[in-house]
Every structure is written in C-alpha cells, then in structure tokens.
Motif scaffolding. Structure first.
Motif, PDB file in Angstrom:
ATOM      1  N   PHE A 191       9.607   9.179 -11.946  1.00 43.31           N
ATOM      2  CA  PHE A 191       9.336   9.836 -10.570  1.00 43.31           C
ATOM      3  C   PHE A 191       8.447   8.748  -9.437  1.00 43.31           C
ATOM      4  CE2 PHE A 191      10.642  13.737 -11.766  1.00 43.31           C
ATOM      5  CZ  PHE A 191      10.874  14.495 -10.524  1.00 43.31           C
ATOM      6  N   ALA A 192       7.547   8.038 -10.423  1.00 47.13           N
ATOM      7  CA  ALA A 192       6.771   7.005  -9.825  1.00 47.13           C
ATOM      8  C   ALA A 192       7.762   5.609  -9.417  1.00 47.13           C
ATOM      9  CB  ALA A 192       5.773   6.334 -10.863  1.00 47.13           C
ATOM     10  N   VAL A 193       8.537   5.536 -10.092  1.00 45.27           N
ATOM     11  CA  VAL A 193       9.400   4.121  -9.742  1.00 45.27           C
ATOM     12  C   VAL A 193      10.222   4.783  -8.545  1.00 45.27           C
ATOM     13  CG1 VAL A 193      11.310   2.831 -10.653  1.00 45.27           C
ATOM     14  CG2 VAL A 193       9.265   3.034 -12.252  1.00 45.27           C
ATOM     15  N   MET A 194      10.904   5.949  -8.448  1.00 43.39           N
ATOM     16  CA  MET A 194      11.998   6.118  -7.796  1.00 43.39           C
ATOM     17  C   MET A 194      11.141   6.432  -6.313  1.00 43.39           C
ATOM     18  SD  MET A 194      14.930   5.935  -9.339  1.00 43.39           S
ATOM     19  CE  MET A 194      15.854   6.505  -8.291  1.00 43.39           C
ATOM     20  N   THR A 195      10.016   6.983  -6.377  1.00 40.89           N
ATOM     21  CA  THR A 195       9.257   7.351  -5.087  1.00 40.89           C
ATOM     22  C   THR A 195       8.864   6.195  -4.612  1.00 40.89           C
ATOM     23  OG1 THR A 195       7.503   8.166  -6.131  1.00 40.89           O
ATOM     24  CG2 THR A 195       9.015   9.773  -5.262  1.00 40.89           C
ATOM     25  N   GLY A 196       8.221   5.179  -5.575  1.00 37.56           N
ATOM     26  CA  GLY A 196       7.594   4.052  -4.879  1.00 37.56           C
ATOM     27  C   GLY A 196       8.613   3.172  -4.079  1.00 37.56           C
ATOM     28  N   VAL A 197       9.835   2.824  -4.691  1.00 33.41           N
ATOM     29  CA  VAL A 197      10.810   1.948  -4.257  1.00 33.41           C
ATOM     30  C   VAL A 197      11.322   2.506  -3.156  1.00 33.41           C
ATOM     31  CG1 VAL A 197      12.996   1.060  -4.824  1.00 33.41           C
ATOM     32  CG2 VAL A 197      11.402   1.061  -6.424  1.00 33.41           C
ATOM     33  N   VAL A 242       0.832  -1.320  -0.071  1.00 31.65           N
ATOM     34  CA  VAL A 242       0.017  -0.021   0.189  1.00 31.65           C
ATOM     35  C   VAL A 242       0.889   1.455   0.079  1.00 31.65           C
ATOM     36  CG1 VAL A 242      -1.511   1.242   1.303  1.00 31.65           C
ATOM     37  CG2 VAL A 242      -2.021  -0.895   0.852  1.00 31.65           C
ATOM     38  N   VAL A 243       1.844   1.426   0.716  1.00 28.48           N
ATOM     39  CA  VAL A 243       2.767   2.408   1.056  1.00 28.48           C
ATOM     40  C   VAL A 243       3.419   2.802  -0.383  1.00 28.48           C
ATOM     41  CG1 VAL A 243       4.980   3.253   2.099  1.00 28.48           C
ATOM     42  CG2 VAL A 243       3.150   2.416   3.315  1.00 28.48           C
ATOM     43  N   THR A 244       3.791   1.625  -1.081  1.00 32.61           N
ATOM     44  CA  THR A 244       4.737   1.669  -2.449  1.00 32.61           C
ATOM     45  C   THR A 244       3.662   2.339  -3.169  1.00 32.61           C
ATOM     46  OG1 THR A 244       6.072  -0.062  -1.739  1.00 32.61           O
ATOM     47  CG2 THR A 244       5.917   0.311  -4.003  1.00 32.61           C
ATOM     48  N   ALA A 295       9.802   4.371  -0.846  1.00 34.59           N
ATOM     49  CA  ALA A 295       8.870   4.535   0.300  1.00 34.59           C
ATOM     50  C   ALA A 295       8.599   3.005   0.658  1.00 34.59           C
ATOM     51  CB  ALA A 295       7.441   4.957  -0.248  1.00 34.59           C
ATOM     52  N   GLY A 296       8.771   1.987  -0.426  1.00 30.55           N
ATOM     53  CA  GLY A 296       8.598   0.432  -0.053  1.00 30.55           C
ATOM     54  C   GLY A 296       9.841   0.053   0.658  1.00 30.55           C
TER      55      GLY A 296
END
Length: 139
Positions: free
Chosen positions: A108-114, A47-49, A116-117
C-alpha cells in the motif's frame, strides 16, 4: 471588563472537545498546505510522496490485520513438479502480494506514494488537475 472576558473564556471551554480537535487539525492542515505550496517542485513531490506512503502503510497494516494470512491459500508446488513457467510466475506473484500486515503495508505504501508523487508533479507542471493528469497516472 474582566467579567466579560471570563464569560468568553467559559463559553470557549464549554465547546465540544471533538470540535476543538477538528478545528486545530484543520488549522494545522491549512498551515501545512500553505507551507507546501511555497516549496519547489522536488521538495513538494518528495513531501507529498512520503506523507502519502506513510498513509498507505498505515492503511495497508490495518488491512493486513483484518485479513487472514492468504499465503496458505497459495500452496507451494513440489520442487520436482513440471509446471508451465508462466503459471509458476503467476503463482509467485500471487504469493508475493499476499501476506501479513507488513507485506500489505509495504504494498500500500509503494502504490499510494507513487500515485501521489506522480499526481503532484503533473498537477504542478500542468497547472491544473484534470482527467488527462489522472489518466496519465493510471497508465
């Protein structure tokens, strides 16, 4: 007694709509965080990712619309040019990172998601968030 209730209702309706919106958002955020804290580690990490990736995509799309398409700044060399393979690889990487809103949103989605996960998993496993957890994410 109804007079008192009406007075309270009037006072509440005169509250600033922005403050009402902020209070409602804070209420939703606290409820979401409470629900998330009760979930297992894989669910929390997923969920966080996902939410962080969505935020990163929105930021990336916004940034991509603000910047001009930079791919024209990196000209494509002619096919018969004899360039150093390492220089060619660097040029291709630069071309891949520049682009319009969709490319920026993806990056940006990949970098912030990884980020945060990994941060979420380390925080849950270690029981705290500190400099060591942050440095493990960055390396």
């Amino acid at each position: 007694m109804e007079q008192g209730k009406q007075g309270v209702m009037v006072a509440k309706s005169l509250q600033n709509p922005i403050e009402q919106l902020q209070a409602r958002f804070k209420e939703l955020e606290n409820g979401f965080r409470l629900w998330l804290s009760k979930q297992s580690l894989p669910v929390e990490a997923a969920v966080v990712t996902t939410t962080s990736a969505a935020q990163g995509a929105a930021i990336g799309a916004f940034m991509g619309t603000l910047t001009a398409d930079a791919s024209s700044a990196f000209p494509t060399p002619p096919p018969n040019a004899s360039l150093n393979p390492q220089a060619m690889a660097s040029l291709q990487q630069a071309q891949a990172l520049s682009g319009g809103p969709l490319v920026q949103a993806r990056n940006f989605a990949v970098m912030t998601g990884v980020n945060a996960g990994i941060s979420c998993v380390l925080k849950r496993l270690r029981g705290k968030e500190d400099v060591q957890s942050r440095s493990a994410i960055l390396t």
